[in-house]
Structures are given as C-alpha cells and as structure tokens.
Write an enzyme that holds these catalytic residues in place. Structure first.
Site, PDB file in Angstrom:
ATOM      1  N   ASP A   1       0.896  -2.993  25.491  1.00 26.49           N
ATOM      2  CA  ASP A   1       2.180  -3.634  25.754  1.00 26.49           C
ATOM      3  C   ASP A   1       1.961  -5.126  25.648  1.00 26.49           C
ATOM      4  O   ASP A   1       0.915  -5.645  26.068  1.00 26.49           O
ATOM      5  CB  ASP A   1       2.709  -3.246  27.142  1.00 26.49           C
ATOM      6  N   SER A   2       2.925  -5.795  25.056  1.00 25.51           N
ATOM      7  CA  SER A   2       2.739  -7.221  24.807  1.00 25.51           C
ATOM      8  C   SER A   2       4.056  -7.948  24.987  1.00 25.51           C
ATOM      9  O   SER A   2       5.120  -7.337  24.995  1.00 25.51           O
ATOM     10  CB  SER A   2       2.197  -7.435  23.393  1.00 25.51           C
TER      11      SER A   2
ATOM     12  N   ASP B   1       6.507 -13.722  15.399  1.00 25.80           N
ATOM     13  CA  ASP B   1       5.489 -14.458  14.636  1.00 25.80           C
ATOM     14  C   ASP B   1       6.040 -15.667  13.862  1.00 25.80           C
ATOM     15  O   ASP B   1       5.358 -16.701  13.798  1.00 25.80           O
ATOM     16  CB  ASP B   1       4.757 -13.525  13.657  1.00 25.80           C
TER      17      ASP B   1
ATOM     18  N   ARG C   1      -3.361  -9.926  20.783  1.00 26.76           N
ATOM     19  CA  ARG C   1      -3.741  -8.545  20.468  1.00 26.76           C
ATOM     20  C   ARG C   1      -5.145  -8.499  19.891  1.00 26.76           C
ATOM     21  O   ARG C   1      -5.919  -7.597  20.213  1.00 26.76           O
ATOM     22  CB  ARG C   1      -2.737  -7.926  19.477  1.00 26.76           C
TER      23      ARG C   1
ATOM     24  N   LYS D   1       1.717  -3.469  14.861  1.00 21.49           N
ATOM     25  CA  LYS D   1       0.603  -3.298  15.800  1.00 21.49           C
ATOM     26  C   LYS D   1      -0.439  -2.336  15.217  1.00 21.49           C
ATOM     27  O   LYS D   1      -1.644  -2.563  15.347  1.00 21.49           O
ATOM     28  CB  LYS D   1       1.110  -2.682  17.117  1.00 21.49           C
TER      29      LYS D   1
ATOM     30  N   PHE E   1       5.101  -9.810  12.435  1.00 19.50           N
ATOM     31  CA  PHE E   1       6.307  -9.128  12.907  1.00 19.50           C
ATOM     32  C   PHE E   1       6.811  -9.867  14.143  1.00 19.50           C
ATOM     33  O   PHE E   1       6.197 -10.840  14.601  1.00 19.50           O
ATOM     34  CB  PHE E   1       6.010  -7.653  13.232  1.00 19.50           C
ATOM     35  N   GLY E   2       7.922  -9.399  14.669  1.00 20.99           N
ATOM     36  CA  GLY E   2       8.434  -9.912  15.941  1.00 20.99           C
ATOM     37  C   GLY E   2       8.661 -11.414  15.926  1.00 20.99           C
ATOM     38  O   GLY E   2       9.320 -11.966  15.035  1.00 20.99           O
TER      39      GLY E   2
ATOM     40  N   LYS F   1      -4.473 -14.389  11.830  1.00 18.17           N
ATOM     41  CA  LYS F   1      -3.716 -14.168  13.071  1.00 18.17           C
ATOM     42  C   LYS F   1      -4.596 -13.449  14.099  1.00 18.17           C
ATOM     43  O   LYS F   1      -4.674 -13.869  15.255  1.00 18.17           O
ATOM     44  CB  LYS F   1      -2.444 -13.359  12.792  1.00 18.17           C
TER      45      LYS F   1
HETATM   46  P1  ITT Z   1       5.200   0.059  21.044  1.00 20.09           P
HETATM   47  O1  ITT Z   1       5.720   1.257  20.309  1.00 20.09           O
HETATM   48  O2  ITT Z   1       3.717  -0.120  20.894  1.00 20.09           O
HETATM   49  O3  ITT Z   1       5.660  -0.004  22.458  1.00 20.09           O
HETATM   50  P2  ITT Z   1       6.946  -2.218  20.683  1.00 20.09           P
HETATM   51  O4  ITT Z   1       7.396  -2.995  19.490  1.00 20.09           O
HETATM   52  O5  ITT Z   1       7.960  -1.523  21.500  1.00 20.09           O
HETATM   53  O6  ITT Z   1       5.809  -1.203  20.224  1.00 20.09           O
HETATM   54  P3  ITT Z   1       6.260  -3.718  23.064  1.00 20.09           P
HETATM   55  O7  ITT Z   1       7.068  -2.784  23.884  1.00 20.09           O
HETATM   56  O8  ITT Z   1       4.872  -4.049  23.511  1.00 20.09           O
HETATM   57  O9  ITT Z   1       6.119  -3.206  21.568  1.00 20.09           O
HETATM   58  O10 ITT Z   1       7.110  -5.021  22.878  1.00 20.09           O
HETATM   59  C1  ITT Z   1       6.515  -6.167  22.526  1.00 20.09           C
HETATM   60  C2  ITT Z   1       7.465  -7.022  21.727  1.00 20.09           C
HETATM   61  O11 ITT Z   1       6.941  -8.343  21.837  1.00 20.09           O
HETATM   62  C3  ITT Z   1       7.465  -6.643  20.258  1.00 20.09           C
HETATM   63  O12 ITT Z   1       8.496  -5.775  19.887  1.00 20.09           O
HETATM   64  C4  ITT Z   1       7.640  -8.022  19.606  1.00 20.09           C
HETATM   65  O13 ITT Z   1       9.003  -8.350  19.589  1.00 20.09           O
HETATM   66  C5  ITT Z   1       6.907  -8.938  20.581  1.00 20.09           C
HETATM   67  N1  ITT Z   1       5.511  -9.117  20.144  1.00 20.09           N
HETATM   68  C6  ITT Z   1       4.403  -8.524  20.664  1.00 20.09           C
HETATM   69  N2  ITT Z   1       3.310  -8.880  19.989  1.00 20.09           N
HETATM   70  C7  ITT Z   1       3.724  -9.694  19.008  1.00 20.09           C
HETATM   71  C8  ITT Z   1       3.060 -10.363  17.968  1.00 20.09           C
HETATM   72  O14 ITT Z   1       1.756 -10.242  17.758  1.00 20.09           O
HETATM   73  N3  ITT Z   1       3.782 -11.122  17.155  1.00 20.09           N
HETATM   74  C9  ITT Z   1       5.095 -11.247  17.329  1.00 20.09           C
HETATM   75  N4  ITT Z   1       5.818 -10.629  18.260  1.00 20.09           N
HETATM   76  C10 ITT Z   1       5.133  -9.858  19.113  1.00 20.09           C
END
Ligand code: ITT
Length: 185
Positions: A61-62, A141, A168, A13, A138-139, A162
């Site tokens: 938050d996402s 994706d 985001r 992020k 990440f995540g 992206k």
């Molecule tokens: P913060 O420290 O900012 O809270 P986080 O990873 O805990 O970071 P969130 O609580 O918002 O983030 O959780 C969102 C999850 O959703 C994140 O860990 C990913 O697994 C997923 N996610 C969010 N945006 C994404 C993206 O652009 N691509 C892929 N996965 C995403």
C-alpha cells in the site's frame, strides 16, 4: 524458478516489482479488498491476507503525503479521484496559490509466509511540480520531483531510474534482500 505472488491490481506496481525480484517468478494474485484501514501497513496486511494464493504472497500500500495539505491524500491517494489524470488535476488545483510544495511518497510491503507477516517500508522526499511532465510511470508520477534526482519528475525517468530512488524501490529492495537471504536454493 522460485515463485512469489503479488496481490495487486495495479499494472504499474507489478512491472516495478518484477524488475526488482530478479530470479523470482512474480505472479499476480487475484483478490480485491476494501482498503479501509487507517494506515498503509494496515491496508498492505489486509491485502496480503485476502489474497487467493498459497506459499509466499505480498501486497503493498502506498500514498503521497503533501505537507501543505496536512499529509493528504496519504492513505487515501487512490480514492482521491476516479482516474490518474483526475487525481493529478485535483492535487494541482488544491495546491494552486499555496506556498510550499514539499511532499513524500511512502510504501509499505506486507509479506505473508504461511501465517507469518513481515513488513518492509520505503519513502522518498520531493516536491510537487506546477504542471505534469513525462509519460512514464503511473499515478502521481508526472507531478512528483524527487529531491535526490536532477529535477525530472518520476514520469520523465526510466523505470530503473525511478526505482533507484522511489519509495516502492526501497521497500522492494528490503523485501528482495529478505527473500534472497531466507529462501532455500
Ligand atoms: P493495489 O491493487 O496494489 O492496491 P492501487 O493502485 O489500489 O493498487 P494503492 O491502494 O496502494 O494502490 O493506492 C496508492 C495510490 O497512490 C495509487 O493508485 C497511485 O495513485 C498513488 N501512488 C502510489 N505509488 C505511486 C507511484 O510510485 N507513483 C505515482 N503514484 C503512486
């Protein structure tokens, strides 16, 4: 350079936000909170308020909503499993044999300036791939194929590609426009 703090512990992020906020020094603000609010806006506000930083600070938050799973994992996207790989594996196994793979990512950015809060939201529609593809991002994706793209997953795109389509990127574009309109030169 003008400064802003981003309350996040997610390096993916942070990298996306830095690329968006050209002309701003984006610093990582410490501060972990329990993300126990019922929706993305509530968690984003909680993270922004808890950040140990003065001046302008934002948090985000996402989550990924999958229609066939009733909108899960949604606000629980991070807690769905212990690692990115495990989250992807769990989602693919939940969707095995399920017809319909429509999904969307949503993001809410909360900007705190003094005691004032401003919210910026973004979303992107797409589908869940049947297997992970790509090394970027990440995540989730590697399994998210945006509907406005060319069939590649977010993990197969460059960061710029992206961000041009992503939840985001859209929320950050709104944040950047607001900051650039309201900041003193
Ligand atoms: P913060 O420290 O900012 O809270 P986080 O990873 O805990 O970071 P969130 O609580 O918002 O983030 O959780 C969102 C999850 O959703 C994140 O860990 C990913 O697994 C997923 N996610 C969010 N945006 C994404 C993206 O652009 N691509 C892929 N996965 C995403």
């Amino acid at each position: 350079m003008r400064r802003i703090w981003f309350a996040t512990s997610n390096p993916g992020k942070l990298a996306e936000a830095k690329a968006f906020l050209a002309g701003w020094e984006v610093l990582e603000a410490p501060g972990e909170v329990e993300e126990d609010q019922p929706d993305l806006a509530g968690n984003a506000i909680k993270k922004a308020r808890a950040a140990a930083a003065g001046g302008k600070v934002f948090a985000e938050d996402s989550g990924l909503e999958v229609d066939a799973l009733g909108g899960a994992p949604g606000v629980h996207s991070r807690r769905y499993a212990a690692s990115d790989g495990a989250r992807v594996a769990r989602l693919l196994s939940e969707l095995a044999g399920v017809p319909g793979r429509e999904a969307r990512f949503r993001a809410v950015v909360a900007l705190k300036v003094g005691e004032d809060l401003h919210l910026f939201a973004g979303s992107v529609e797409g589908t869940i791939a049947t297997e992970p593809r790509g090394e970027g991002g990440f995540g989730y994706d590697p399994i998210f194929i945006p509907g406005e793209g060319d069939g590649r997953t977010f993990a197969e795109m460059s960061r710029e590609e992206k961000s041009a389509l992503s939840h985001r990127g859209r929320a950050l574009a709104a944040l950047a426009a607001y900051l650039n309109e309201t900041a003193e030169p």
